[in-house]
Design an enzyme around this catalytic site. Sequence first.
Site, PDB file in Angstrom:
ATOM      1  N   ASP A  87      -7.019   4.331  18.714  1.00 39.48           N
ATOM      2  CA  ASP A  87      -5.959   4.584  17.732  1.00 39.48           C
ATOM      3  C   ASP A  87      -4.706   4.938  18.533  1.00 39.48           C
ATOM      4  O   ASP A  87      -4.825   5.465  19.651  1.00 39.48           O
ATOM      5  CB  ASP A  87      -6.366   5.767  16.826  1.00 39.48           C
ATOM      6  N   LYS A 123     -12.049  -8.190  -3.442  1.00 48.18           N
ATOM      7  CA  LYS A 123     -11.525  -6.809  -3.411  1.00 48.18           C
ATOM      8  C   LYS A 123     -10.210  -6.714  -4.190  1.00 48.18           C
ATOM      9  O   LYS A 123      -9.943  -5.715  -4.866  1.00 48.18           O
ATOM     10  CB  LYS A 123     -11.326  -6.351  -1.954  1.00 48.18           C
ATOM     11  N   GLY A 132     -13.189   4.709  -0.538  1.00 46.32           N
ATOM     12  CA  GLY A 132     -12.189   5.730  -0.238  1.00 46.32           C
ATOM     13  C   GLY A 132     -12.736   6.856   0.616  1.00 46.32           C
ATOM     14  O   GLY A 132     -13.586   6.647   1.477  1.00 46.32           O
ATOM     15  N   GLU A 139      -9.459  -1.884 -11.162  1.00 49.31           N
ATOM     16  CA  GLU A 139      -9.238  -0.438 -10.939  1.00 49.31           C
ATOM     17  C   GLU A 139      -7.948   0.008 -11.655  1.00 49.31           C
ATOM     18  O   GLU A 139      -7.932   1.042 -12.333  1.00 49.31           O
ATOM     19  CB  GLU A 139      -9.150  -0.220  -9.428  1.00 49.31           C
ATOM     20  N   ASN A 192      -6.916  -3.561   3.229  1.00 47.60           N
ATOM     21  CA  ASN A 192      -6.639  -4.227   1.951  1.00 47.60           C
ATOM     22  C   ASN A 192      -5.632  -5.343   2.176  1.00 47.60           C
ATOM     23  O   ASN A 192      -4.517  -5.308   1.663  1.00 47.60           O
ATOM     24  CB  ASN A 192      -6.097  -3.214   0.936  1.00 47.60           C
ATOM     25  N   SER A 206     -14.504  -0.683  -0.218  1.00 48.03           N
ATOM     26  CA  SER A 206     -14.215   0.263  -1.302  1.00 48.03           C
ATOM     27  C   SER A 206     -15.064   1.519  -1.139  1.00 48.03           C
ATOM     28  O   SER A 206     -16.198   1.457  -0.691  1.00 48.03           O
ATOM     29  CB  SER A 206     -14.520  -0.386  -2.655  1.00 48.03           C
ATOM     30  N   MET A 258     -10.444   6.363   6.604  1.00 50.17           N
ATOM     31  CA  MET A 258     -11.431   5.299   6.402  1.00 50.17           C
ATOM     32  C   MET A 258     -12.086   4.911   7.728  1.00 50.17           C
ATOM     33  O   MET A 258     -13.305   4.870   7.847  1.00 50.17           O
ATOM     34  CB  MET A 258     -10.771   4.066   5.778  1.00 50.17           C
ATOM     35  N   HIS A 316     -11.168  -6.509  -7.717  1.00 47.54           N
ATOM     36  CA  HIS A 316     -11.725  -5.159  -7.900  1.00 47.54           C
ATOM     37  C   HIS A 316     -10.586  -4.164  -8.121  1.00 47.54           C
ATOM     38  O   HIS A 316     -10.631  -3.320  -9.020  1.00 47.54           O
ATOM     39  CB  HIS A 316     -12.546  -4.794  -6.650  1.00 47.54           C
ATOM     40  N   ASN A 317      -9.557  -4.281  -7.317  1.00 44.33           N
ATOM     41  CA  ASN A 317      -8.458  -3.323  -7.447  1.00 44.33           C
ATOM     42  C   ASN A 317      -7.617  -3.582  -8.690  1.00 44.33           C
ATOM     43  O   ASN A 317      -7.112  -2.638  -9.307  1.00 44.33           O
ATOM     44  CB  ASN A 317      -7.583  -3.342  -6.186  1.00 44.33           C
TER      45      ASN A 317
HETATM   46  O1  6PG Z   1     -11.670   0.636  -3.654  1.00 48.68           O
HETATM   47  C1  6PG Z   1     -11.094   1.575  -3.139  1.00 48.68           C
HETATM   48  O2  6PG Z   1     -11.634   2.394  -2.387  1.00 48.68           O
HETATM   49  C2  6PG Z   1      -9.637   1.725  -3.426  1.00 48.68           C
HETATM   50  O3  6PG Z   1      -9.195   0.655  -4.211  1.00 48.68           O
HETATM   51  C3  6PG Z   1      -8.839   1.779  -2.150  1.00 48.68           C
HETATM   52  O4  6PG Z   1      -8.897   0.536  -1.519  1.00 48.68           O
HETATM   53  C4  6PG Z   1      -7.404   2.284  -2.328  1.00 48.68           C
HETATM   54  O5  6PG Z   1      -7.426   3.563  -2.854  1.00 48.68           O
HETATM   55  C5  6PG Z   1      -6.578   1.352  -3.154  1.00 48.68           C
HETATM   56  O6  6PG Z   1      -6.275   0.243  -2.390  1.00 48.68           O
HETATM   57  C6  6PG Z   1      -5.287   1.929  -3.657  1.00 48.68           C
HETATM   58  O7  6PG Z   1      -4.556   0.856  -4.185  1.00 48.68           O
HETATM   59  P1  6PG Z   1      -3.116   1.027  -4.742  1.00 48.68           P
HETATM   60  O8  6PG Z   1      -2.326   1.727  -3.657  1.00 48.68           O
HETATM   61  O9  6PG Z   1      -2.589  -0.328  -5.001  1.00 48.68           O
HETATM   62  O10 6PG Z   1      -3.247   1.868  -5.964  1.00 48.68           O
END
Ligand code: 6PG
Length: 339
Positions: free
Chosen positions: A30, A188, A122, A195, A94, A120, A11, A191-192
């Site tokens: 890093d 967020k 990924g 998800e 997150n 968000s 990311m 959102h998750n």
């Molecule tokens: O929006 C996003 O790009 C995803 O949500 C990303 O943030 C990540 O893949 C999740 O945080 C995984 O979450 P879990 O590990 O809880 O499934």
Amino acid sequence: MQLGMIGLGRMGANLVRRLRQAGHECVVYDVNADAVAMLAAEGATPADSLEDFAAKLTTPRAAWVMVPAGLTGDTVFKLADLFESGDIIIDGGNSYYRDDIHRAKALSEKGIHYVDVGTSGGVFGLERGFCLMIGGEPDVVKHLEPLFATIAPGVDAAPRTPGRSGAPSQAELGYLHCGPVGAGHFVKMIHNGIEYGMMAAFAEGLGVLNNADIGRAAAAGHDAETAPLADPQYYQYDFDIPAITEVWRRGSVVASWLLDLTAVALVEDPELGSFGGRVSDSGEGRWTVLAAVEEGVPAHVLTASLYERFSSRGESLYADKILSAMRKQFGGHHEKPST
Ligand SMILES: O=C(O)[C@H](O)[C@@H](O)[C@H](O)[C@H](O)COP(=O)(O)O
């Protein structure tokens, strides 16, 4: 504009690349020196320590923290020790929104601003842009807007919503100042949570399709473990699930990026042999359910989808054994022993 990036995993590195492509200057750090060297070779300014990182940023400094969960708080506070009044620390991971509130309060004593950004997109973010949900003081968020506008997908990432016209709003550009500190990560978090629910809905539906040939097994003999199938004739289908996900991508109500990714996964591994069926969770779903409980708002689907992840990891085994034990006690039923 200049931005410092701490944490150059997938990311963080892609955020830097996207910013650099648009002409922003990035100072990168890093703990993994190879990750720093790779981005330096692409034109970013390398730092070999947090001190060096802070020294290479011009005031007012702006630094984005994108380190693995669990290390964020420590990194933010170490950085704050090196920063001065007026500098800005952005948490793009997150994080739990409550941690944002506490960190922002602690940093404000030194005059350092804290901005939380739910990010968000990924691993596809470099190409598609990242959707940004932002919390913080309005003037600080405004100051950072050129960075957010570059990182976000832009108005062309989706057809404009009928009824919206004129200059695109922030939200239409793919980033949104959601409110004060914590608001970005709150949005967020939800959102998750969504998800989790959407993933579970696809997974369960495809699971039912996958078992729609059960009538054939029933014809071969009844398994005492389950109730007999009343009408095996209704379950004689051998569905091509990769093809079904593919056809749904075109014109169906459930077409979505999540379905696109499911279709890709089923082309890559039609039998899903590379997965053990254990699904991890890193906290967002739990926080969503906690918020729903504290608000007294029902969240049936999101809660069930979180619990499914626990079950997938064997966390229901003890309860399931208790069920078997009770059934045997009151009915004398045979329950299969552990294998
Ligand atoms: O929006 C996003 O790009 C995803 O949500 C990303 O943030 C990540 O893949 C999740 O945080 C995984 O979450 P879990 O590990 O809880 O499934």
